[in-house]
Design an enzyme around this catalytic site. Structure first.
Site, short mmCIF file in Angstrom:
data_model
loop_
_atom_site.label_atom_id
_atom_site.label_comp_id
_atom_site.label_asym_id
_atom_site.label_seq_id
_atom_site.Cartn_x
_atom_site.Cartn_y
_atom_site.Cartn_z
CD GLU A 11 55.70 30.23 24.39
OE1 GLU A 11 54.54 30.01 24.32
OE2 GLU A 11 56.53 29.61 24.07
CB ALA A 38 42.05 54.21 44.02
CD GLN A 43 60.94 37.96 27.91
OE1 GLN A 43 60.20 37.03 27.38
NE2 GLN A 43 60.84 39.08 27.91
CB CYS A 93 46.46 50.80 33.51
SG CYS A 93 46.63 52.17 32.13
CB SER A 95 60.07 30.28 23.57
OG SER A 95 59.10 30.54 24.66
NE ARG A 113 40.39 48.35 50.71
CZ ARG A 113 40.52 48.02 49.34
NH1 ARG A 113 41.39 47.37 49.01
NH2 ARG A 113 39.70 48.84 48.71
CG HIS A 151 34.95 57.94 48.74
ND1 HIS A 151 35.46 56.86 47.98
CD2 HIS A 151 34.29 57.50 49.63
CE1 HIS A 151 35.45 56.06 48.65
NE2 HIS A 151 34.79 55.95 49.69
CB SER A 203 36.36 65.45 45.58
OG SER A 203 35.11 64.89 45.30
#
Length: 1329
Positions: A1281, A350, A1214, A51, A1100, A434, A363, A359
């Protein structure tokens, strides 16, 4: 505590300060260490490197270049032991509001690139590391740097915008010809004479670039000289660090490494920890010895020879990228085919943080089925150099190695030293492919490597090799197919035969992880076709190694049709651009009045410097305990026994908390806090362990022995629930007109079904709570990440059987909520409070990502059936929709969601004859809960799918059918609430005009005619979103405003800061009402001791209701001050406050808002459940790859009715964030459940929320010019929202493109995506919608 015997000294630097440690446990990561030394800016969000929230910069001296090498890394994967000789820079080391804010931090804040701020430190560190390596990066480098960082709030656009200000190729919209936006006239905030239309009244400058401080690379901190000396004169002895369970050894040379491996052949080698770390975490695996070869220089060596490149196994994937780029630039093209294929694959493998750690050797040797590199290395004839004390040997990386056969693996005591990649030969072509769930940072569904060698002077196949990843337990090759194709010409006939042979040889097992068997079989031949075309293109260009040099030679090869060009390459990823336009403030508005201006988020700079304090950043209190939860592993079972004895014997364990320890109420009868006698789903909380550390608590949960007796029935899907009549509440129904009679009079009647899967909230900050009991008086302080502190207070009070006034809940800020932190924090807080009362000690409960996703539930999956009758003109005469939602095992919010779903189903359309019905199904899954939009995103999709189907049957563009059936004049909804649709129609017209929908559709049609393998689709959707709760009491709010004698003002209110900027807006309101600059105002936290009986910050209306309360308090204060102000009109605010104090006038006032009127009578089917509506429209254009199913968002135009925006920067944020979250719901986010009901997608590796690469290439957001209403605060509207549903415009644009592709091929246009038939095999996952 003395260090374990035999531990060496660990030396590294953090933010320029030397750290020397001996007492280091090898299981401690950098992320665990940093908060312990007071550095809380680096956030924990997933624990698996997926993340980017915990990104820091790691620097090491590179002896080869004589310079430090800076890389971004995920702190959660880095063992502290691995940092010997390294320098770490965290967000605190970049800049601080107490000293100097770094330009990176300033620009991300001032560009409005923070909302909740939990991901911001990681974003800052990725950008900072980029600038340390590339002071003027390209936009491509910017996109790559942020590919591994996730954000759930902002929609990424402002974050990328802040990074673009550093880029060498950055520019404005270009229409002005001067590098700034055509809508922004520098130095002029008013409309030019003679201008007319919207442009004369709007502004697009949300970020004041001219105010940014310049960045000077020469002012950055230097690399610690001590570490330079250490690197240039390295110790050659082994370093050893011993913990309670694990010993870490870092050999100083190759000989020591081989000796150690010979003595401990089972000990794994650890370099990046990207495989071992995440793999061991959920299973509690422990390796007594870990060997780190990071200090062995031979493993990082790169050598070139006449026949190829030999790359050390210890090279990181990022270093491999640099090696490949250098070789590709220096070598003849004919030699670099394999190198180019590897370089292309690495760009999407990734995120950059993981590539900086992982490395090459790790992998390759992990032999993961979904590897991107191994299939390319295998077809490229790569070989593995293996070493042991017994000597060296060479092993081919072939089909035996990929299959994991014993004869093609490491022998005991052996290590991988390097990988040899041969240069390609004349007339040899190599490609990698891929296809993944997301364009970046996602494991592939299928990966492939393909190589062909054509005979000299002909197009006959001399050698052929094909390998695939992602099809089963291991990567596979197709040797038999390749053998049969040798000698065949490179023609379409050979391609057809190759497809047939490969499909016959390469099998995909039915229960293979990932499912989608037919889709993946299609990818096998799609990649073959793409490879065929790529080779053909190079042959025709005459660019092939050893290619023919004359035209007559070139003409021997089949001509590549222009229409096939779209099949050659993947869809590109670009940095998005666009405009955000909003109403300018009235030129007469006082300059210090901030309402309506794009004021930066109050905590923006704190977010960017890591100084914003979240719940888990609070310092540990004396004798604090950590809590971990024991959850059910069965979907429906009787609890025979719970035996905590083994757990209680573990070191550090203080107690195990069960339902028997609860002094008050254990939840409700059907929704227990802690299970009693029976569990209803996998993930239900049974008991909790409290221990001295978080790790000790988590280890102990694995030792609590729970014995089950399985029960029937077990229900997972909506269809199963319907068959078994398993429902949580009575049916909800609304009806108007005569539906059956209208069906009879319609020209046509069609029926259809829509399935909408669930959605995980994936707030970046997981659920967390700290409970601190106060000795002697029975009080508790609870610090929670919650949208509803009063609910936490009430639940804890009932659970402990104490009055509310003894429980205080504090909320400083929340790292994202989206509805997921309304109810669950109360249950978790109550469980932690029981632990705190029983032990008499503070208890901290922090869910890791896997447990958070397993336990908390999310958006309700939906199954909808529609029947629609309509005229040939497209006018709908009757509509009957029946919806079923998967509520999970308890009622929770499901009845409310069902009601809101039914109330909102009509969306923007006036249809005279309607019937809406809804049921909430009881299943053996975790109870689903509130989520942004509260049923509307699922339900309105059914309605819009119906509209689209009607358009297809009538042969009309969908937007024409939408317009024909849209509300046109003041009217009443199906539940008899009157409203004016004028803003709706304005949004729709403005959106279509700005998007140039007719022109774009015509251009898309022209594109589609020329491109059989790429198709474009366009779609526009309108929106009528009802704001608020359907009850008046839930709209009330209170505030407390203090004015101190120095004139400063403290504002408190009942809303929780979730990232939406409610605190910022409240100070804007107070500033306007008190006529005081915002710099004199402050807000501390939301607390039930300050403002009691609050309502959840949801639906909201947080800013609406709390803003009214703040306004009321400020007006009360100002009324008290009126006599003083009249007496001294020329005085200052400080003069008036001083005088008021002298005259004993109270300078503290409460404010109160009684709430909007809202009610609904379900017996009569009528009411006024919502205070007002937000209207909007979105138009999206996409391009799909017909070979792989990939898509890219070319452009989205959004027009929103925001009323008079309190803060256009926050409101645009938002809208953008909700839109992208909605696009994720409809395109990439999938929850997978095992046949046993266990959630399989429990982290960012498996669950793909949108990334920066998912933002439309052009994203334009317009806030409709202000409309006045006396109902709301300054005529503003809540936008938290509503934008969610507008993401469906992407879904329908994709549907439009798919329809074009099917039309091309003579297939039925109104296709239904088939569900997989697992046959006799046990499926990998089961559908729950």
């Amino acid at each position: 505590m003395p260090p374990p015997p035999g531990s060496d000294e660990l030396v590294f630097f953090v933010n320029g300060r030397k750290v020397t440690e001996r007492d280091i446990d090898p299981e401690v990561t950098l992320l665990t260490f940093l908060p312990a030394v007071g550095l809380t800016g680096t956030k924990s969000a997933c624990g698996g490197g997926g993340c980017g929230a915990c990104t820091v910069m790691l620097s090491r001296h590179d002896p080869a270049s004589g310079k430090p090498r800076h890389v971004s890394i995920p702190a959660c994967l880095v063992p502290l032991c691995s940092l010997h000789g390294a320098a770490i820079t965290t967000v605190e080391g970049v800049g601080s509001i107490r000293t100097r804010v770094h330009p990176v931090q300033e620009r991300i804040a001032r560009s409005h690139g923070t909302q909740c701020g939990f991901c911001t430190p990681g974003m800052v560190m990725s950008l900072y590391t980029l600038l340390r390596n590339h002071p003027q990066p390209s936009e491509e480098q910017l996109a790559d740097a942020l590919a591994g960082n996730l954000c759930r709030c902002t929609g990424y656009r402002p974050i990328l915008e802040s990074g673009r200000t550093f880029c060498s190729d950055s520019h404005g919209c270009g229409q002005s010809g001067a590098g700034w936006c055509c809508l922004d006239r520098p130095g002029d905030d008013s409309s030019p004479p003679g201008s007319s239309g919207l442009q004369a009244h709007v502004c697009s400058e949300l970020l004041p670039k001219a105010e940014f401080q310049p960045w000077d690379p020469s002012q950055e901190p230097i690399f610690p000289p001590e570490l330079t000396r250490m690197a240039e004169s390295p110790e050659r002895r082994s370093l050893t660090f011993r913990g309670d369970r694990v010993t870490w050894v870092s050999p100083g040379g190759l000989r020591e490494l081989l000796e150690l491996k010979a003595q401990h052949p089972e000990a794994p080698l650890v370099l990046g920890n990207t495989a071992l770390g995440p793999a061991s975490k959920p299973h509690g695996r422990v390796h007594p010895l870990l060997i780190s070869p990071a200090r062995v220089p031979e493993l990082s060596a790169v050598t070139e020879s006449r026949d190829g490149l030999t790359i050390g196994a210890g090279c990181s994937l990022a270093q491999l990228q640099d090696v490949l780029a250098k070789s590709i630039s220096e070598l003849p093209e004919e030699k670099t085919q394999t190198l180019r294929a590897l370089a292309t694959a690495l760009r999407k493998l990734a995120g950059q943080q993981v590539r900086n750690l992982a490395s090459l050797g790790g992998h390759v040797m992990s032999r993961q089925s979904s590897s991107d590199l191994n299939p390319i290395l295998a077809v490229g004839r790569a070989a593995l150099h293996l070493l042991s004390e017994g000597g060296a040997r060479l092993m081919p990386l072939d089909e035996l190695f990929l299959a994991g056969t014993a004869s093609a693996g490491l022998r005991p005591g052996e290590i991988l030293e390097s990988v040899h990649v041969p240069y390609s030969r004349k007339r040899e072509f190599v490609s990698g492919f891929r296809q993944a769930q997301a364009p970046q940072n996602a494991m592939p569904h299928v990966s492939a490597g393909m190589r062909v060698l054509l005979a000299e002077g002909t197009n006959a196949i001399e050698d052929l090799s094909i390998a695939y990843g992602g099809l089963g337990a291991t990567a596979v090759m197709a040797p038999r197919s390749c053998q049969q194709l040798l000698g065949k010409p490179w023609t379409e006939e050979t391609l057809d035969e190759a497809c047939r042979l490969v499909l016959g040889e390469v099998a995909i097992p039915g229960p293979a992880p990932g499912g989608r068997v037919e889709f993946r079989r299609t990818l096998l031949v799609s990649f073959l076709f793409r490879f065929y075309l790529q080779v053909l293109r190079e042959l025709r260009r005459g660019r092939a190694p050893g290619a023919p040099s004359t035209l007559s030679d070139i003409w021997r090869y089949p001509r590549l049709p222009d229409q096939s060009l779209g099949a050659l390459e993947d869809l590109p990823v670009t940095v998005p651009q666009g405009m955000q336009t909003y109403q300018r403030v009235d030129p007469q508005q006082p300059s210090q009045d901030p309402v309506g201006r794009p004021v930066m988020h109050l905590s923006g700079l704190k977010h960017a410097t890591g100084e914003a304090v979240f719940c888990d950043d609070l310092p540990r209190v004396d004798r604090e305990l950590s809590m971990a939860l024991v959850t059910s592993t069965r979907p429906h079972a009787r609890i025979v026994s719970v035996d905590p004895a083994e757990a209680l014997r573990l070191p550090g364990v203080a107690d195990v908390i069960t339902a028997k320890d609860i002094p008050g109420t254990n939840g409700t009868e059907d929704d227990r806090l802690l299970a009693v006698d029976e569990v209803l789903c996998v993930g239900q909380v049974i008991c909790a362990v409290v221990a001295e550390t978080d790790e000790q608590a988590k280890r102990a949960t694995e030792r609590v022995r729970v014995t089950y007796e399985d029960l029937e029935p077990v229900v997972f899907s909506i269809q199963d629930a319907m068959r078994q009549n398993s429902f949580l509440c009575p049916e909800k129904k609304l009806e108007q007109g005569n539906v059956e009679e209208a069906f009879e009079k319609a020209d046509r009647v069609i029926e259809g079904e829509v399935h909408v899967g669930g959605q995980e909230h994936f707030y970046m900050e997981t659920q967390r709570v700290l409970v601190i009991p106060k000795a002697g008086d029975g009080e508790l302080d609870i610090y929670a990440s919650t949208q509803d502190p009063a609910h936490v207070q009430k639940t804890v009070s009932l659970t402990l059987n104490v009055p509310h006034n003894q429980v205080t809940c504090h909320v400083k800020r929340v790292g994202g909520g989206f509805g997921g932190k309304v109810g669950k924090p109360a249950a978790l807080g109550a469980i932690a409070a029981v632990g705190a009362i029983k032990t008499g000690r503070a208890v901290r409960l922090v869910l890791d990502r896997e447990d958070d996703m397993l336990i908390t539930g999310g958006r309700h999956p939906l199954f909808g059936k529609y029947k629609v009758g309509f005229k040939d003109s497209g006018r709908i005469k009757a509509l009957d929709i029946e919806c079923y939602i998967n509520g999970g095992c308890t009622l929770g919010d499901s009845e409310l969601v069902t009601e809101f779903l039914i109330l909102k189903l009509e969306n923007a359309y006036k249809i005279r004859n309607l019937r809406f019905r809804g049921r909430a199904c009881r299943t053996n899954l975790p109870s689903n809960t509130a989520f942004r939009g509260f049923g509307f995103p699922q339900g309105a999709l059914v309605t819009e799918a119906c509209i689209t189907a009607v358009a297809a049957k009538c042969g009309l563009p969908p937007e024409k059918v939408r317009e024909k059936n849209m509300y046109k004049t003041v009217d009443k909804t199906i539940y008899k609430q009157a409203f004016s649709p004028e803003p709706l129609r304005q949004c729709w017209a403005e959106c279509l005009e700005r998007a140039d929908l007719p022109g774009r559709r015509a251009r898309a049609d022209a594109f589609n005619q020329q491109n059989p393998w790429r198709k474009r689709g366009v779609a526009a959707v309108p929106m009528k979103f009802s704001v608020g709760f359907a009850a008046t009491s839930y709209h009330q709010a209170a505030a407390l405003v203090h004015v101190y004698t120095d004139g400063s003002v403290l504002v408190a209110h009942g809303g929780s800061e979730l990232g939406q900027g409610i605190h910022t807006k409240m100070l804007q309101v107070a500033s306007r009402e008190l006529r005081v600059p915002m710099s004199r105002l402050h807000t501390q936290e939301t607390s039930t001791a300050t403002v009691p009986n609050t309502v959840a910050t949801a639906a909201s209306i947080g800013a609406d209701a709390n803003g009214k309360a703040v306004q009321n308090a400020c007006q009360t204060l100002l009324k008290r001050l009126e006599p003083i102000i009249k007496k001294n009109a020329e005085g200052t605010w400080e003069d008036w406050i001083e005088a008021a104090f002298e005259q004993r006038i109270s300078l503290s006032a409460t404010g109160y808002f009684r709430g909007y009127k809202a009610f609904m009578d379900w017996e009569k089917g009528e009411g006024e459940p919502f205070p007002y509506y937000v209207f909007g429209a979105a138009c999206s254009e996409v391009e799909i790859d017909c070979l792989t199913g990939a898509h890219r968002k070319l452009r989205t135009d959004i027009v929103m009715d925001a009323g008079c925006s309190l803060n256009p920067a926050l409101d645009v944020g938002q809208v953008e964030g909700a839109f992208l979250q909605g696009a994720g719901l409809y395109t990439s986010e999938e929850l997978h459940y095992s046949p046993e009901g266990a959630l399989l997608s429990r982290g960012p590796a498996e669950y793909k929320i949108p990334t920066a690469a998912d933002v439309p290439e052009e994203l334009n957001v317009t806030l409709l010019p202000s409309s006045q209403t006396q109902l709301t605060l300054y005529s503003s509207k809540g936008l938290g929202e509503s934008g969610m549903f507008l993401g469906s415009s992407v879904f329908f644009a994709i549907s439009d493109a798919v329809t074009a592709a099917r039309r091309d091929r003579g297939l039925a246009e109104d296709c239904t995506i088939p569900r997989e038939d697992p046959g006799t095999a046990k499926p990998w996952s089961i559908p729950i919608a």
